[in-house]
Design a protein around this motif. Structure first.
Motif, mmCIF file in Angstrom:
data_model
loop_
_atom_site.group_PDB
_atom_site.id
_atom_site.type_symbol
_atom_site.label_atom_id
_atom_site.label_comp_id
_atom_site.label_asym_id
_atom_site.label_seq_id
_atom_site.Cartn_x
_atom_site.Cartn_y
_atom_site.Cartn_z
ATOM 1 N N PHE A 113 0.821 -1.204 0.000
ATOM 2 C CA PHE A 113 0.000 0.000 0.000
ATOM 3 C C PHE A 113 0.863 1.265 0.000
ATOM 4 N N LEU A 114 1.910 1.278 0.809
ATOM 5 C CA LEU A 114 2.763 2.462 0.869
ATOM 6 C C LEU A 114 3.410 2.759 -0.475
ATOM 7 N N ARG A 115 3.819 1.721 -1.187
ATOM 8 C CA ARG A 115 4.549 1.936 -2.437
ATOM 9 C C ARG A 115 3.635 2.096 -3.644
ATOM 10 N N ALA A 116 2.546 1.313 -3.701
ATOM 11 C CA ALA A 116 1.667 1.331 -4.879
ATOM 12 C C ALA A 116 0.373 2.109 -4.648
ATOM 13 N N GLY A 117 -0.001 2.335 -3.381
ATOM 14 C CA GLY A 117 -1.227 3.060 -3.085
ATOM 15 C C GLY A 117 -2.476 2.218 -3.173
ATOM 16 N N VAL A 118 -2.343 0.932 -3.452
ATOM 17 C CA VAL A 118 -3.483 0.018 -3.561
ATOM 18 C C VAL A 118 -3.087 -1.338 -2.988
ATOM 19 N N ASP A 164 8.047 -6.242 -16.708
ATOM 20 C CA ASP A 164 8.885 -5.129 -16.264
ATOM 21 C C ASP A 164 8.185 -3.801 -16.547
ATOM 22 N N ASN A 165 7.657 -3.642 -17.769
ATOM 23 C CA ASN A 165 6.926 -2.419 -18.097
ATOM 24 C C ASN A 165 5.681 -2.270 -17.231
ATOM 25 N N LEU A 166 5.004 -3.389 -16.984
ATOM 26 C CA LEU A 166 3.800 -3.345 -16.154
ATOM 27 C C LEU A 166 4.143 -2.849 -14.753
ATOM 28 N N MET A 167 5.224 -3.362 -14.179
ATOM 29 C CA MET A 167 5.619 -2.937 -12.840
ATOM 30 C C MET A 167 6.021 -1.460 -12.838
ATOM 31 N N ASN A 168 6.831 -1.056 -13.809
ATOM 32 C CA ASN A 168 7.410 0.292 -13.808
ATOM 33 C C ASN A 168 6.420 1.380 -14.198
ATOM 34 N N MET A 169 5.514 1.064 -15.114
ATOM 35 C CA MET A 169 4.637 2.093 -15.662
ATOM 36 C C MET A 169 3.223 2.083 -15.099
ATOM 37 N N ARG A 170 2.791 0.959 -14.482
ATOM 38 C CA ARG A 170 1.403 0.884 -14.055
ATOM 39 C C ARG A 170 1.239 0.579 -12.569
ATOM 40 N N VAL A 171 2.152 -0.174 -11.975
ATOM 41 C CA VAL A 171 1.974 -0.570 -10.578
ATOM 42 C C VAL A 171 2.809 0.304 -9.642
ATOM 43 N N PHE A 172 4.105 0.345 -9.871
ATOM 44 C CA PHE A 172 5.004 1.097 -8.991
ATOM 45 C C PHE A 172 5.436 2.385 -9.688
ATOM 46 N N LEU A 173 4.568 3.378 -9.642
ATOM 47 C CA LEU A 173 4.839 4.644 -10.315
ATOM 48 C C LEU A 173 5.936 5.402 -9.577
ATOM 49 N N PRO A 174 6.600 6.328 -10.264
ATOM 50 C CA PRO A 174 7.676 7.086 -9.613
ATOM 51 C C PRO A 174 7.193 7.744 -8.321
ATOM 52 N N VAL A 213 10.574 7.758 -1.984
ATOM 53 C CA VAL A 213 10.336 6.962 -0.776
ATOM 54 C C VAL A 213 11.509 7.068 0.192
ATOM 55 N N SER A 214 12.267 8.150 0.095
ATOM 56 C CA SER A 214 13.440 8.308 0.952
ATOM 57 C C SER A 214 13.073 8.402 2.430
ATOM 58 N N VAL A 215 11.825 8.733 2.745
ATOM 59 C CA VAL A 215 11.406 8.806 4.139
ATOM 60 C C VAL A 215 11.299 7.417 4.761
ATOM 61 N N LEU A 216 11.210 6.373 3.942
ATOM 62 C CA LEU A 216 11.145 5.005 4.452
ATOM 63 C C LEU A 216 12.554 4.453 4.640
ATOM 64 N N VAL A 217 12.714 3.523 5.569
ATOM 65 C CA VAL A 217 14.045 2.975 5.834
ATOM 66 C C VAL A 217 14.547 2.149 4.661
ATOM 67 N N SER A 218 13.615 1.633 3.849
ATOM 68 C CA SER A 218 13.987 0.915 2.626
ATOM 69 C C SER A 218 12.821 1.005 1.655
ATOM 70 N N ASP A 219 13.122 0.846 0.371
ATOM 71 C CA ASP A 219 12.076 0.923 -0.645
ATOM 72 C C ASP A 219 11.174 -0.310 -0.534
ATOM 73 N N PRO A 220 9.882 -0.123 -0.244
ATOM 74 C CA PRO A 220 8.975 -1.280 -0.083
ATOM 75 C C PRO A 220 8.843 -2.118 -1.348
ATOM 76 N N ARG A 221 9.223 -1.561 -2.490
ATOM 77 C CA ARG A 221 9.054 -2.291 -3.739
ATOM 78 C C ARG A 221 9.808 -3.616 -3.718
ATOM 79 N N ALA A 222 10.962 -3.652 -3.060
ATOM 80 C CA ALA A 222 11.773 -4.872 -3.043
ATOM 81 C C ALA A 222 10.988 -6.050 -2.469
ATOM 82 N N ASP A 223 10.151 -5.785 -1.474
ATOM 83 C CA ASP A 223 9.348 -6.856 -0.864
ATOM 84 C C ASP A 223 8.001 -7.028 -1.552
ATOM 85 N N ALA A 224 7.438 -5.938 -2.070
ATOM 86 C CA ALA A 224 6.087 -5.998 -2.635
ATOM 87 C C ALA A 224 6.068 -6.552 -4.053
ATOM 88 N N GLU A 225 7.098 -6.264 -4.843
ATOM 89 C CA GLU A 225 7.047 -6.651 -6.253
ATOM 90 C C GLU A 225 6.975 -8.156 -6.478
#
Length: 584
Positions: A149-154, A355-365, A368-380
């Motif tokens: 949710f934090l990284r993708a908003g859904v 890859d395009n689906l993740m970059n362009m539709r799910v995990f938009l730019p 996330v520097s306020v987080l201790v780590s990018d949640p995408r690594a675990d969520a993707e």
């Protein structure tokens, strides 16, 4: 408001008591408001309770059998006995078949009404509220659900903010009783109608008009006044022209704070002669704690509470004239949106570019520097798994077909979440997700959907003057001809610029928020900070964030900066969700 809870025990095991189901219903009430509680039983081993106010839960009886449903559940004959494969609409249901001694829990074909399930020993707990289950069962937070949710908003798929509390998948029937353990059954999968796929553009348009007008006339001709969303795009314009042809009484509504949408929507409505209202927030409207709590409770923390609170006010406001709302959600499947990220490979390959689906539709730019780590690594990995599993039965089909299925599945996190939350005040329906209507678009040759040709053809066939009005994307909503080709220059220019931004890894352009919006947002952040929800040492989710950077982000927001609004809204939502699931 409308919802239900249920506790199902082991057939022939320890009885489920009325006190237990009432306790779960009270947890629901604590999160979503008072409502009247009514209980139903299935022998001694199962109990269900409805919690309802102005928007009712539908109760059907057939002898000793019964069916409770939230949303709109369309069935041939009795809802108590109709085969799940024959059901349509956006709904969640629980029903008891007395002659077989079985309980059945059912989600709609696309999962656009939230329904959750959790198990503890031999007991299964079911509710239209994930928060109610988490609170009742003292469930532990799930880092995966929070990070997605934090990284993708859904959130989509089974994951929620709590371990062991899962969303029931679309088109699923879960059966209990008959001396066996619970059985999960997927009762429907989209299938391409090859006869439709072979049709010409004109014939495909005819088939869509026939299907859309037919289902709307059948279901809404006697429903009274319908409130229909209208914006500057294609989807809502298509739905309103279908309503017009189906002779369903309706009025159009748009958001006054979205000036571009309002401008185009007003012209469309005036051209067609439809009743129109631009819905504006009152000048003194505030995003206070009560509104945030309501937004949290009705979306279970899977929609940004700062955004949803405003949407719920709009649903409350429109409910004074009509509690029946239709939107254009799902209309993207009549256009190219599901596969735009494939670029020139769309319809030319049988593999999906994940890859395009993740970059362009799910995990938009997103910063996330306020987080201790990018949640995408675990969520993707989770996202790739659930989307791949959904598309796997269509692996030999064109990538456009696979991505249609993926897109509809992902949208439970957006259209499904907003539709379900709206049950606080209205009954919202998504005609483009009615099964037969959606299937026609799904079966259409992808070439007819490129450039919004199918959208354009439907609108033009039904209402040529409405089709001649420009869209927010540039150019009119009619098919391109030699006569009008010059009007489409803005459309193709915008399309090119959007593709370029996505290829460069930049988010699409968005409107700058007005002063009123920023002031309301700033006041809400002040309140959240004062309550401790955004003070790092007091946050239950604080382990996810870098303290110094979070403090700077919150201070900036309190000073009136709109920077970081997207992520800060998600952070506040996660924190409030964890707090609400705890007992005092």
């Amino acid at each position: 408001m409308a919802g239900f809870v249920a506790i199902v025990g082991e057939d022939g095991g320890e009885p489920v008591l009325d006190e237990e189901i009432v306790a779960l219903a009270r947890d629901y009430q604590h999160l979503r408001g008072s409502g009247t509680v009514t209980t139903e039983s299935a022998g001694t081993w199962a109990r269900a309770a409805t919690i309802e106010d102005e928007v009712p839960v539908t109760l059907d009886r057939d002898g000793d059998s019964w069916c409770l449903s939230v949303g709109s559940m369309y069935a041939p004959g009795s809802r108590c006995s109709a085969s799940p494969a024959a059901l349509d609409g956006q709904f969640a249901a629980i029903r008891y078949a007395a002659e077989r001694g079985e309980i059945e829990v059912i989600t709609d074909p696309f999962g656009m009404q939230d329904l959750y399930i959790a198990s503890r020993g031999v007991r299964t707990y079911v509710s239209t509220s994930a928060l109610a289950l988490a609170r009742h069962l003292s469930a532990e937070p799930d880092p995966l659900g929070m990070k997605l949710f934090l990284r993708a908003g859904v959130q989509f798929g089974p994951v929620t903010h709590w371990r062991g509390v899962e969303r029931v998948e679309p088109a699923t029937a879960v059966s209990f009783g008959g001396g066996t353990r619970s059985r999960h059954h997927r009762y429907w999968m989209p299938e391409v109608d090859d006869a439709v796929r072979r049709l010409s553009l004109r014939a495909t348009i005819d088939r869509c008009v026939e299907a859309g007008v037919g289902v709307l006339a059948d279901r809404f001709s006697a429903a009274g006044l319908i409130s229909a969303d209208i914006t500057g795009g294609f989807d809502s314009r298509m739905v309103t022209t279908l309503l017009d042809r189906a002779k369903v009484p309706f009025e159009t509504l748009t958001v006054a704070e979205e000036p571009t949408d309002e401008r185009f929507a007003r012209v469309v409505a005036e051209t067609a002669g439809w009743p129109f209202r631009a819905q504006a927030l009152p000048a003194d409207w505030q995003l206070d704690g009560a509104r945030l709590a309501q937004a949290l409770g009705w979306a279970d923390g899977r929609l940004d509470v700062l955004m949803l609170a405003e949407v719920l006010w709009r649903q409350e406001d429109r409910s004074a004239r009509s509690r029946h709302v239709l939107t254009g959600g799902g209309g993207e499947n009549f256009g190219p949106s599901p596969w735009m990220q494939e670029l020139w490979r769309a319809g030319r390959s049988r593999s999906v570019n994940y890859d395009n689906l993740m970059n362009m539709r799910v995990f938009l730019p997103l910063d996330v520097s306020v987080l201790v780590s990018d949640p995408r690594a675990d969520a993707e990995p989770y996202v790739r798994e659930v989307l791949g599993r959904r598309a796997d039965p269509y692996r030999g089909a064109l990538n456009t077909t696979q991505l249609d299925v993926i897109h509809a599945y992902r949208e439970v996190g957006h259209f499904g979440a907003y539709r379900s939350a709206g049950e606080a005040y209205v009954r919202a329906e998504l005609p483009c997700y009615f099964r037969d209507f959606w299937t026609v678009a799904f079966s259409a040759n992808h070439r007819w959907r490129n450039g919004h040709r199918l959208h354009r053809g439907i609108i033009e066939r039904l209402h040529p003057s409405v089709a001649s009005v420009e869209t927010q994307r540039g150019g009119p909503a009619e098919l391109v001809t030699a006569r009008n080709a010059v009007r489409f220059v803005p459309y193709y220019g915008r399309l090119g610029r959007t593709a370029l931004r996505k290829l460069r890894g930049r988010n699409t352009a968005s409107q700058r928020p007005g002063r009123k919006t920023i002031d309301v947002y700033t006041s809400a952040i002040d309140g959240l900070h004062d309550s401790g929800a955004l003070r790092h040492p007091e946050m239950l989710s604080g382990v996810l964030y870098d303290r110094a950077r979070l403090d700077r982000l919150v201070s900036s927001a309190r000073a009136g900066s709109g920077e970081g609004r997207t992520l800060l809204g998600r952070i506040a939502t996660v924190e409030l969700a964890l707090r609400s699931a705890q007992r005092a």
